[in-house]
Every structure is written in C-alpha cells, then in structure tokens.
Design a protein around this motif. Sequence first.
Motif, short mmCIF file in Angstrom:
data_model
loop_
_atom_site.label_atom_id
_atom_site.label_comp_id
_atom_site.label_asym_id
_atom_site.label_seq_id
_atom_site.Cartn_x
_atom_site.Cartn_y
_atom_site.Cartn_z
N LEU A 1 -7.29 8.71 8.77
CA LEU A 1 -7.12 7.29 8.37
C LEU A 1 -7.44 6.85 9.92
O LEU A 1 -8.45 5.78 9.91
N GLN A 2 -7.62 7.43 10.99
CA GLN A 2 -7.86 6.98 12.20
C GLN A 2 -9.74 6.86 12.20
O GLN A 2 -10.18 5.91 12.73
N SER A 3 -10.23 7.95 11.52
CA SER A 3 -11.50 7.99 11.54
C SER A 3 -12.21 6.84 10.75
O SER A 3 -13.33 6.63 10.34
N ARG A 4 -11.28 6.07 10.13
CA ARG A 4 -11.70 4.87 9.20
C ARG A 4 -11.32 3.61 9.68
O ARG A 4 -11.25 2.53 9.15
N GLY A 5 -11.03 3.57 11.14
CA GLY A 5 -10.79 2.72 12.03
C GLY A 5 -9.44 2.06 12.05
O GLY A 5 -9.06 0.82 12.58
N ILE A 6 -8.87 2.78 11.36
CA ILE A 6 -7.12 2.46 11.21
C ILE A 6 -6.33 3.06 12.64
O ILE A 6 -6.44 4.36 12.66
N LEU B 242 4.37 14.31 10.50
CA LEU B 242 3.21 13.39 9.93
C LEU B 242 2.01 14.58 10.29
O LEU B 242 1.72 15.21 11.13
N GLU B 243 1.21 14.79 9.12
CA GLU B 243 0.09 15.80 9.47
C GLU B 243 -0.91 15.28 10.03
O GLU B 243 -1.64 14.11 9.99
N LEU C 24 1.43 3.94 7.51
CA LEU C 24 0.95 4.03 6.23
C LEU C 24 1.33 5.32 5.47
O LEU C 24 1.61 5.30 4.56
N LEU C 25 1.24 6.42 6.30
CA LEU C 25 1.80 7.53 6.05
C LEU C 25 3.09 7.64 5.52
O LEU C 25 3.77 8.23 4.55
N LEU C 26 4.04 7.15 6.31
CA LEU C 26 5.51 6.80 6.47
C LEU C 26 5.82 6.22 4.95
O LEU C 26 6.71 6.69 4.21
N ARG C 27 4.86 5.09 4.90
CA ARG C 27 5.14 4.22 3.62
C ARG C 27 4.70 5.08 2.26
O ARG C 27 5.33 5.09 1.37
N GLY C 28 3.70 5.84 2.50
CA GLY C 28 3.32 6.69 1.28
C GLY C 28 4.44 7.76 0.85
O GLY C 28 4.61 7.93 -0.02
N PHE C 29 4.84 8.55 2.03
CA PHE C 29 5.88 9.20 1.94
C PHE C 29 7.06 8.62 1.13
O PHE C 29 7.77 9.31 0.14
N CYS C 30 7.48 7.37 1.49
CA CYS C 30 8.67 6.79 0.93
C CYS C 30 8.52 6.00 -0.45
O CYS C 30 9.09 6.16 -1.20
N GLU C 31 7.07 5.73 -0.50
CA GLU C 31 6.90 5.09 -2.05
C GLU C 31 7.01 6.02 -2.99
O GLU C 31 7.17 5.66 -4.42
N GLU C 32 6.93 7.24 -2.97
CA GLU C 32 6.98 8.10 -3.94
C GLU C 32 8.25 7.80 -4.57
O GLU C 32 8.44 8.01 -6.09
N VAL C 33 9.36 7.73 -4.08
CA VAL C 33 10.56 7.48 -4.59
C VAL C 33 10.89 6.07 -4.95
O VAL C 33 11.24 5.77 -6.07
N LEU C 34 10.55 5.21 -4.14
CA LEU C 34 10.61 3.60 -4.12
C LEU C 34 10.03 2.98 -5.31
O LEU C 34 10.61 2.16 -5.89
N GLN C 35 8.96 3.72 -5.87
CA GLN C 35 8.06 3.12 -6.89
C GLN C 35 8.74 3.42 -8.08
O GLN C 35 8.65 3.16 -9.21
N GLU C 36 9.91 4.56 -8.11
CA GLU C 36 10.60 4.83 -9.33
C GLU C 36 11.82 3.87 -9.39
O GLU C 36 12.46 3.99 -10.59
N LEU C 37 12.02 3.16 -8.56
CA LEU C 37 13.23 2.03 -8.66
C LEU C 37 12.95 1.11 -9.88
O LEU C 37 11.98 0.69 -10.07
N PRO C 38 14.10 0.55 -10.57
CA PRO C 38 13.68 -0.43 -11.59
C PRO C 38 12.81 -1.57 -10.97
O PRO C 38 12.77 -2.01 -9.96
#
Lengths: 426, 267
Positions: free
Chosen positions: A381-386, A373-374, A394-408
């Motif tokens: 993200l931490q500097s925004r209170g997260i 993770l970068e 969140l970053l892991l989800r972002g990484f995964c969503e690039e593929v998952l959002q292409e599912l039907p």
Amino acid sequence: MVAASLSTPTAAAGAAPGSWIAALLANATGVASAGADALAPSRSRAAQALAQTPLPSRRVEAWRFTDLAPLTALSPTLLSPVPAAQPEVGAGSLRLNLDGHSDPLAGISLPAGLEPIGGDELNATLGQVLAATGSAELWPVLLNGATARNVLALRVRGPVATTLELVSDAGDGEGILPLRLLLVLEPEASLEVLQVHRSGGANLTSFVLEARLGEGAELRHGLLAPGAETGCLLATVAVEQATGSRYSGVSAHGGWALGRLEPRLVQREGAAHSALKALQLADGRQISDTHSQMVFEGPDGRLEQLHKAVADGQGRSVFNGAVQVPRAAQRTDAAQLSRNLLLSDRARIDTKPELEIVADDVRCAHGATVSRLEQDELFYLQSRGIAADQAARLLLRGFCEEVLQELPEAARPWQPLASLLGEQGR
Amino acid sequence: MIRPDAPVLLEIRDLTARVEDQPILKGVSLTIRAGEIHAVMGRNGSGKSTLSKVLAGHPAYTVTGGTVLYKGEDLLSLEPELRARAGLFLGFQYPVEIPGVSNLEFLRVATNARRAGKGEEELDTFAFEDLVRERLQVVQMDPAFLERSVNEGFSGGEKKRNEILQMALLDPLVAVLDETDSGLDIDALRIVAGGVNHLAGPDNATLLITHYQRLLDVITPDYVHVMAAGRILRTGGKELALELEERGYDWVDAELAALERTPAEVG
C-alpha cells in the motif's frame, strides 16, 4: 481494577461486590413494587438465585480473563434511557426501540407473520430455550432475569420479508438497562433480525435473547454493539434449533469497558445448520469477550464459525469456543476458526477452542491465528503512495469488513465500522 | 528512445544494500534519462529484485552505501509512500493479496495520493470511476475485478494486469517492473507488454527487471544491463539481451570469477 473501583459511585457498594448486587436488587425490587407484571415471578426467582450466587471472579474458568471491575463500578440502579438520535429507518425494516420499561409494540402495527406472545403461553415458554442451552444459571442471565421489567416476545409464521430492528441506546445515564427478548419461529418460518445496542456512558446494557427455531425455520441474526469507554455489555443469545433449521448469527462488538457476548446454540436433534461470524474489538483498557457454546444433540449437524478479534492499546480480547459433539451426534461437520490481530505490544489476546468430541464419525476442524499487520501488505500500500498510518487503517478495515459485510443490510445506516472504531460523532 | 540531452530521472551511484546480515547489492551504478527503457537481466540471486525493492523503499532492505538521486534529489531519505507520490512506481513480482480491501477503493486512494503528489486535485468517486474504466482498456481487464478485494483470488496474469492498471492510473515518471513477465502465458504477456509500451513516453522511463529475453521481444529496451553478484557486469544495447539468450549466463560466471580474482579493480 484499582482504577475502576476508584470511580465507584456514591452507592457505597463498590467496596464489596456482594453488596453491589444487594444494592441493585434493593433498587430493582423497589421499582417492581409499583405494579404486577408478567415477569414478576421469574424475576423474584432470579433475584433469589443471584443473591446466593457469588459474583464471578477470575478464579472461575469462564471468567478467568474477564474482570468484572468495570461492571461493579457502575451505579447499581435501573436506567431509564432518554431517546437518542438515530439514522432513518430503511424501507425494508421495522424498528422497535427498547428502553427497558415501555412497551416497544405500543402504536406499532406488526407486519404479516409476526405476532406478540403473551399471557400463559409467554410464562410457559420463557426460559425454555435458556434451559435447553444450559444458560439459565449463567450469571449474566441471572442478572438480567433479576432486573428485567418487560419482555419483547414474538411469534414468527412463514417468511417475513421485513427486517426487524431491535434497538437500544443506554445513552450517558448511569445504571443498568436490562432487555429480554423471545422469538419463536414456527416450522418453515424465516426472519431477519438486527439488534443494535449503543451506549455513551457509565451503564450496563444487559440483554438475553431466546430464539426457538422450528423445523426448517431460518433466523438471520445480526448484532451490532458499539460501546462507550465506561459502558458494559453483557449479552446472551440462546438458540434452540429443530432439524432442518438454519441459524446465522453475525455479531460485532467493541469499545466497551467490558463487553461480553455468549452465544449458546443447541441442535436438539442435529441435522440443522448453525453459522456464527463475529468481530470484537478492544482498545484502550477495554475487554472484549466472547464465550460461545455449540451443542449437537443429534447427528448430521453443521457449524461454521469464524471469530475475529482486534486488540490495540492495552485492550484485551478473550474468545472461548466450546463445541460439544456427544455420541449421538455422528456425522457432525463443524469448523471453527479464530483469527486475531494484535496491534500493540501491550494488548492481549486469549483464544481457546474447546472441543469435546465423543462421536467417532465426525469432521471437526478448528484453528487459531494471532498476527500483526502484515509488513508486505503495508509496504504494498505504501508503494502506491498511501501513508503508513492510512495503510494500517485500510488493512484493519479489511480485516473487520469480512465480518461486518455479513451483517443484515439494515445495519448499513448505523455505520458499523465507523461506530466500532469510534470514528463517528455521537 | 535515447536522447543524450534528456533530463536524468534516476541516478544510482555505487549502491550497496543488505537484507538482514547478507550483503546483496555490492555497488550498483545506473543512470536513467527521460524517454529511456532499461532492462536489467541476470540470474536468480543476482540482486536485480533487491535493486527494485531498495528503490521503492522496502523496509526489509538496508542501504549501506551509495546514493540514489531521483530528479536530482535524494530518493533514499524518502518514505516509500513519498517516493510513490513523487512518481516512482514498483510493479511487484508477487503482487500482494489484501483481503477485505476493495480493489476499486485501493486504486482510488492510491490515485489520489499520486495526484496530490503532482499538485492535482483529488478525484471524487464518480470522476475516478470514469478514469478507471478508461484505463482498464489499457490492460483489457474486466471491470468485475474492481469489485473484488485487492488481488485476492486473482490468477497470476490477472495480478500482473492489475499492476499495469495501477501504473496506468498512477502515471509514474519512473516505472520499475520486477519480473512482470514471470508466470504469464503468451497472451497475457502480450497484453501486459502492450500496456507498458502504451504508457512509455518521452517524459518517463521504464526499468524492466527480467530473467528472460521473451519480454524484450515485445518491449524493446534502449539499454540492457547484466547483473551478477550484486553488480552490473556489463551494459549494452538490445543486442546484449540476444547475446545472453544465445550464449546463456555461463560467460557471466566466467567474467565474475575473473573480477573476484582481482578485487582491486572493483569499485
């Protein structure tokens, strides 16, 4: 390996892997004798071949990083899963439940453009795409062929608006659930398919899908396979494409003790479009494996491939991406990218592009990255209170969503991300 | 707005910090009261960006000495997220792109974290959408940016507007804006500065870190500090920025050289 063989069931097969196959074949044959079926001849051929084929060991290149111990720890019997709770079927979907023995089409009226294939035609067609993609002798295919009791075979004519959902849930029962699928898309036909394969226990889901795409046909194919800690998945997707056809495969698997997906594509005369987008996850002591193969047998073919993997805990991710561009395949345009996220010091990622290019006028790009993770993204993200752990999620989800959002679209009720990350109750 | 009796929000005393083995901050002291706008100016490498990152808690920087009190409490012992929840905001010089994370969700999670820090209730999806659409107007941003991944593919100006949108949502007590003017054309600068002016009030404070006078033409500072070699060399009113603009930074070099010849006077 030691831990896995300790949990070998009472079948006494675990000691020698060969006897695990023998026990499985004995069990499978016993069921087959109950009555004749369309698959009987091919099943006995596969059984013979399987009996004579040594279990893939890590001395074989294709299985170098993938230990079969979690598989041979399973009960060598056929599984009859019990129906499990499912999300509601969406408006645009037809869901077919696959349990390995009952007819998934019983009581179903197929939408216009879909019809079952049976009889002599089925016997003549079955196995052709496996042969065309060089997949017939793959061990997972033999295992499937030697145990599958029925096949779901469909012909597609014209554009089909309904999304076909093919669903199995091995549940918490022990044994093997073999599933066999055949799709024949006539020229200019189009279809969207979503496969969902789940498990909740010590069992194997084995499926083999053959898809033949006629000229100008289009198959949008999603595969979502969230597994179980002791479950195994062996999946083969063989696709034969005529000119002008489009195959778009989006897959996500993870959470299996051993999960292996083998997409095997061939463009018979080139000039077709193939896209593969994949996500695989390995946590705990899981193995997530993809061995893909793309063969261009003619000119002007295209491939777009993105393979993403996440390895955490002591998980192991394996990717091998073969692309063959023989002399006949001039002006091929192929791009393959492997992006990997390593979340733990004890996890392991093996990624390998395998390009064989003979034609001289081609564009074949490939690349692989492995990263953590970068820090800058986490800090932002931490500097925004997260909080740090939420930011990492969140970053892991972002990484995964690039593929998952292409599912039907039909995948949404199955909660792809939550199911893969084990965040939802079963 | 200078009010001598206004409460002190941020008090930096003799702050020293390094990145890897390189000392960057060599004793920074600065007091910021509610209602004030401060500008820290200086050349590249003077330590002004480091100051902003140390305040926000960037892990690459190690504090080696000094104290920072935020509303009278030790800031440096807090994790970055707790600083943010308490109302410290850092506007990034280079806002980070986060592919796959939707801007809207990011803004909602961040806003709710800050609201929790203020003891307020979290906003549900609908209430948050209303809020964010209202705050978008502060920076004249197209709602379409909410649907995209955080900063991904945004132009430089869009990223900076997104920073000020975050500031508008997080309602900070102390906003540290690191080179918010860099990479902006005149129109974008006016919009961003307008947003900052709109958000500045008697109960909060702003610390602008900038290289150029042009930001200070549109946001009027109460104090201007000139930084060089990890220290604040001189503090004055807004006329100091004009002086810098006229005379350049050469005199700073001369003053610094004089300081370094007589190190005993430092500290």
